[in-house]
Structures are given as structure tokens and as C-alpha cells.
Design an enzyme around this catalytic site. Structure first.
Site, PDB file in Angstrom:
ATOM      1  N   ASP A  63       0.871  -1.175   0.000  1.00 37.23           N
ATOM      2  CA  ASP A  63       0.000   0.000   0.000  1.00 37.23           C
ATOM      3  C   ASP A  63       0.907   1.223   0.000  1.00 37.23           C
ATOM      4  OD1 ASP A  63      -1.683   2.183   0.892  1.00 37.23           O
ATOM      5  OD2 ASP A  63      -3.141   0.661   1.497  1.00 37.23           O
ATOM      6  N   VAL A  64       0.696   2.133  -0.937  1.00 40.61           N
ATOM      7  CA  VAL A  64       1.602   3.281  -1.039  1.00 40.61           C
ATOM      8  C   VAL A  64       1.475   4.234   0.154  1.00 40.61           C
ATOM      9  CG1 VAL A  64       1.743   3.177  -3.567  1.00 40.61           C
ATOM     10  CG2 VAL A  64       0.066   4.702  -2.490  1.00 40.61           C
ATOM     11  N   LYS A  67      -1.974  16.530  -6.961  1.00 36.59           N
ATOM     12  CA  LYS A  67      -1.365  16.356  -8.280  1.00 36.59           C
ATOM     13  C   LYS A  67      -0.432  17.525  -8.621  1.00 36.59           C
ATOM     14  CE  LYS A  67      -3.213  12.401  -9.363  1.00 36.59           C
ATOM     15  NZ  LYS A  67      -2.345  11.217  -9.478  1.00 36.59           N
ATOM     16  N   GLY A  93      -3.354   6.114  -7.452  1.00 38.05           N
ATOM     17  CA  GLY A  93      -4.009   7.358  -7.056  1.00 38.05           C
ATOM     18  C   GLY A  93      -5.480   7.148  -6.773  1.00 38.05           C
ATOM     19  N   TYR A 127      -7.632  16.581  -4.582  1.00 34.78           N
ATOM     20  CA  TYR A 127      -6.997  15.871  -5.703  1.00 34.78           C
ATOM     21  C   TYR A 127      -6.063  16.794  -6.488  1.00 34.78           C
ATOM     22  CZ  TYR A 127      -6.786  12.927  -9.942  1.00 34.78           C
ATOM     23  OH  TYR A 127      -6.376  12.163 -11.013  1.00 34.78           O
TER      24      TYR A 127
HETATM   25  P1  NDP Z   1      -8.131   3.656 -11.314  1.00 29.27           P
HETATM   26  O1  NDP Z   1      -9.032   4.125 -10.235  1.00 29.27           O
HETATM   27  O2  NDP Z   1      -8.644   2.820 -12.434  1.00 29.27           O
HETATM   28  O3  NDP Z   1      -6.840   2.907 -10.679  1.00 29.27           O
HETATM   29  C1  NDP Z   1      -6.177   3.433  -9.584  1.00 29.27           C
HETATM   30  C2  NDP Z   1      -5.052   2.484  -9.215  1.00 29.27           C
HETATM   31  O4  NDP Z   1      -4.368   2.988  -8.054  1.00 29.27           O
HETATM   32  C3  NDP Z   1      -5.564   1.087  -8.843  1.00 29.27           C
HETATM   33  O5  NDP Z   1      -4.648   0.119  -9.268  1.00 29.27           O
HETATM   34  C4  NDP Z   1      -5.593   1.182  -7.327  1.00 29.27           C
HETATM   35  O6  NDP Z   1      -5.572  -0.060  -6.672  1.00 29.27           O
HETATM   36  C5  NDP Z   1      -4.317   1.954  -7.087  1.00 29.27           C
HETATM   37  N1  NDP Z   1      -4.249   2.461  -5.732  1.00 29.27           N
HETATM   38  C6  NDP Z   1      -5.068   3.392  -5.167  1.00 29.27           C
HETATM   39  N2  NDP Z   1      -4.716   3.579  -3.888  1.00 29.27           N
HETATM   40  C7  NDP Z   1      -3.643   2.769  -3.633  1.00 29.27           C
HETATM   41  C8  NDP Z   1      -2.836   2.521  -2.500  1.00 29.27           C
HETATM   42  N3  NDP Z   1      -3.041   3.154  -1.333  1.00 29.27           N
HETATM   43  N4  NDP Z   1      -1.818   1.626  -2.619  1.00 29.27           N
HETATM   44  C9  NDP Z   1      -1.602   0.974  -3.774  1.00 29.27           C
HETATM   45  N5  NDP Z   1      -2.345   1.159  -4.878  1.00 29.27           N
HETATM   46  C10 NDP Z   1      -3.355   2.044  -4.811  1.00 29.27           C
HETATM   47  O7  NDP Z   1      -7.469   5.001 -11.853  1.00 29.27           O
HETATM   48  P2  NDP Z   1      -6.749   5.369 -13.224  1.00 29.27           P
HETATM   49  O8  NDP Z   1      -6.087   4.198 -13.832  1.00 29.27           O
HETATM   50  O9  NDP Z   1      -7.694   6.183 -13.998  1.00 29.27           O
HETATM   51  O10 NDP Z   1      -5.642   6.377 -12.635  1.00 29.27           O
HETATM   52  C11 NDP Z   1      -4.265   6.055 -12.524  1.00 29.27           C
HETATM   53  C12 NDP Z   1      -3.520   7.341 -12.204  1.00 29.27           C
HETATM   54  O11 NDP Z   1      -3.759   8.296 -13.229  1.00 29.27           O
HETATM   55  C13 NDP Z   1      -3.989   7.988 -10.901  1.00 29.27           C
HETATM   56  O12 NDP Z   1      -2.873   8.562 -10.231  1.00 29.27           O
HETATM   57  C14 NDP Z   1      -4.936   9.059 -11.377  1.00 29.27           C
HETATM   58  O13 NDP Z   1      -5.033  10.103 -10.454  1.00 29.27           O
HETATM   59  C15 NDP Z   1      -4.248   9.486 -12.655  1.00 29.27           C
HETATM   60  N6  NDP Z   1      -5.131  10.165 -13.603  1.00 29.27           N
HETATM   61  C16 NDP Z   1      -6.221   9.544 -14.149  1.00 29.27           C
HETATM   62  C17 NDP Z   1      -7.014  10.240 -15.053  1.00 29.27           C
HETATM   63  C18 NDP Z   1      -8.196   9.641 -15.726  1.00 29.27           C
HETATM   64  O14 NDP Z   1      -8.846  10.365 -16.491  1.00 29.27           O
HETATM   65  N7  NDP Z   1      -8.522   8.372 -15.522  1.00 29.27           N
HETATM   66  C19 NDP Z   1      -6.712  11.619 -15.425  1.00 29.27           C
HETATM   67  C20 NDP Z   1      -5.560  12.158 -14.795  1.00 29.27           C
HETATM   68  C21 NDP Z   1      -4.810  11.442 -13.924  1.00 29.27           C
HETATM   69  P3  NDP Z   1      -6.958  -0.840  -6.272  1.00 29.27           P
HETATM   70  O15 NDP Z   1      -7.445  -1.484  -7.559  1.00 29.27           O
HETATM   71  O16 NDP Z   1      -6.523  -1.818  -5.239  1.00 29.27           O
HETATM   72  O17 NDP Z   1      -7.905   0.204  -5.769  1.00 29.27           O
END
Ligand code: NDP
Length: 238
Positions: A52-53, A148, A81, A144
Site C-alpha cells: 500500500d503506497v 497532483k 491514485g 486531488y
Molecule cells: P483507477 O481508479 O482505475 O486505478 C487506480 C489504481 O491505483 C488502482 O490500481 C488502485 O488499486 C491503485 N491504488 C489506489 N490507492 C492505492 C494505494 N493506497 N496503494 C496501492 N495502490 C493504490 O485510476 P486510473 O487508472 O484512472 O488512474 C491512474 C492514475 O492516473 C492515478 O494517479 C490518477 O489520479 C491518474 N489520472 C487519471 C485520469 C483519468 O482520467 N482516468 C486523469 C488524470 C490522472 P486498487 O485497484 O486496489 O484500488
């Protein structure tokens, strides 16, 4: 950098969304790819260590395991995130703290641990996944967007500290990418974003993965402290 392909790459949160696409792209290029993840299934060929980050000890333990199997991490992508959207007036301390702890402090923990091996190697690539709202702002996203925006200062400070040691640190700022995170937004908000995107479409996870892969490549050796938008023009000028 070493010959491309065969590098030790670590992406946080590769079980779904953007992180998954990034991991898949490095696997396809022949790199040794690992992830620190909390839950779910991983793509083929990715070494998963549960962590967990938000927890320094679990990050340190996961890196130790990845290093034992793949060698020191040369490319680290802080992708994990979360959002906890809420209007400022109603945003709880917990909503604020959780998002900052995951998105900003989580990236710090991961970059800090990765830097140890990179300094010894005298090469490395740090890529932090930010967002267009870091610069653009977003209603309901005080927590958020602050988290960021913090990543930009982080990458630039890493660049100033470690730039002389063959290490680059860059930020990728995706716009609206079609994943679970954005599918959770109200339809009206999704349509408003779509109308504001010059490209006329939402981004795909591969659009982001391509930019990350480039920043990790030899071709990007002289790019550091940069913010690379992957947003179809949504955030231009910000
Ligand atoms: P998702 O919600 O689909 O995925 C988020 C990922 O982060 C999951 O793998 C989740 O794990 C993991 N995660 C969250 N909290 C933790 C934690 N405490 N420890 C370890 N892993 C964690 O999001 P996206 O793929 O859309 O987003 C990925 C990144 O891109 C993020 O940083 C997001 O802010 C950024 N982003 C996304 C945008 C978008 O339009 N989608 C736009 C701009 C930025 P789990 O499955 O276990 O929850």
C-alpha cells in the site's frame, strides 16, 4: 541508460486502468516489470508484490523483494491514485488526508525508495502520474488537484537533486482518460469535459502509457522536470 529492454521497471497500481496499460507496454518492450498493488489480477508477465503506497514499511519490503528478483529498479512510475471528490465546504479532513497521503506522499515514498538504487546505478527514470487538474483546477477536487500539483514540485526538486547522477524525473499529466476513475463521474460532467477537449474524444489508457514509455527511453535522456500533458488539448495554456 542501459540497453532498452531487460530493465527493472516498477509501476504502482498495475492491476487496472492506466497503471495496467503502462505495465503492459514495458512488458511488451521486453523489460522486467513489477508492481506494488493492493488487489485484483495482474497482466501476464508482471511480478506483483502486495503493498500500500500509504505505508512506508510495505513499500520498502516490496522494493526489497522486487530488487531480489529483478535487480535495482531503473524505472519507477508512481501511478497509484485515488479521488474523494467533494465541494470545499463539505470536504472532510479525512477526504483531504487520504488523497494527499495516497497521491502525493505515496509518490514520495516510492520515489525515495527507488532513488537509493538509482543513485548507486548512476541512472534512473522517475515518472509521476499527475493530472490536467493540477494546473487547470477542478470543482470538487481541492484535495486531488493539490495532490497532483505537488507532484510537479516533487519532480523538479528530484531533478535538481539527482539530475547530475543520470536520473531524470518527469510528470505526465493526463486529461480525461477512459477508466473506472472517470466512469464514476456524473454523465453531465463527462459531457462537459468532452465538449472542452479539442481532440473531440476521451483519452485511452495507451495514450498515457506511450508518453510514460517515451520518458523512460534513451531518447528522453535530456528531458527532466518536464510536465507532459496527455489530454487532447484540454489543458492548453495551463
Ligand atoms: P483507477 O481508479 O482505475 O486505478 C487506480 C489504481 O491505483 C488502482 O490500481 C488502485 O488499486 C491503485 N491504488 C489506489 N490507492 C492505492 C494505494 N493506497 N496503494 C496501492 N495502490 C493504490 O485510476 P486510473 O487508472 O484512472 O488512474 C491512474 C492514475 O492516473 C492515478 O494517479 C490518477 O489520479 C491518474 N489520472 C487519471 C485520469 C483519468 O482520467 N482516468 C486523469 C488524470 C490522472 P486498487 O485497484 O486496489 O484500488
Amino acid at each position: 541508460m542501459s540497453e532498452q529492454g531487460g530493465r527493472s521497471v516498477l509501476v504502482t497500481g498495475a492491476n487496472r486502468g492506466i497503471g495496467r496499460a503502462i505495465a503492459e507496454r514495458f512488458v511488451a518492450a521486453g523489460d522486467k516489470v513489477a508492481t506494488i498493488y493492493r488487489s485484483g489480477e495482474l497482466p501476464e508477465g508482471v511480478l506483483g508484490v502486495v503493498g500500500d503506497v500509504r505505508d512506508t514499511a510495505s513499500i520498502d519490503a516490496a522494493f526489497t523483494e522486487v530488487e531480489a528478483q529483478h535487480g535495482p529498479v531503473e524505472v519507477v512510475v508512481a501511478n497509484a491514485g485515488v479521488t474523494r471528490d467533494q465541494l470545499l465546504m463539505r470536504m472532510s479532513d479525512e477526504d483531504f488526508d487520504t488523497v494527499l497521503d495516497t497521491n502525493l506522499a505515496g509518490a514520495f515514498r516510492v520515489a525515495r525508495r527507488a532513488s537509493k538504487g538509482m543513485i548507486r546505478l548512476r541512472r534512473g527514470r522517475v515518472v509521476l502520474i499527475s493530472s490536467v487538474v493540477a494546473m487547470y483546477g477542478g470543482p470538487g477536487q481541492v484535495n486531488y488537484s493539490a495532490s497532483k500539483a505537488g507532484l510537479i514540485g516533487m519532480a523538479r526538486s528530484i531533478t535538481r537533486e539527482l539530475g547530475g547522477r543520470g536520473i531524470t524525473a518527469n510528470v505526465v499529466a493526463p486529461g480525461f482518460i477512459d477508466t473506472a476513475m472517470t466512469q464514476a463521474l456524473p454523465e453531465k460532467q463527462q459531457q462537459a469535459y468532452l465538449a472542452a477537449i479539442p481532440a473531440g474524444r476521451f483519452g485511452a489508457v495507451d495514450d498515457v502509457a506511450a508518453a510514460v514509455h517515451f520518458l523512460a527511453s534513451d531518447a528522453a535522456a535530456y528531458i527532466s522536470g518536464a510536465v507532459i500533458p496527455v489530454d487532447g488539448g484540454l489543458g492548453m495554456g495551463h
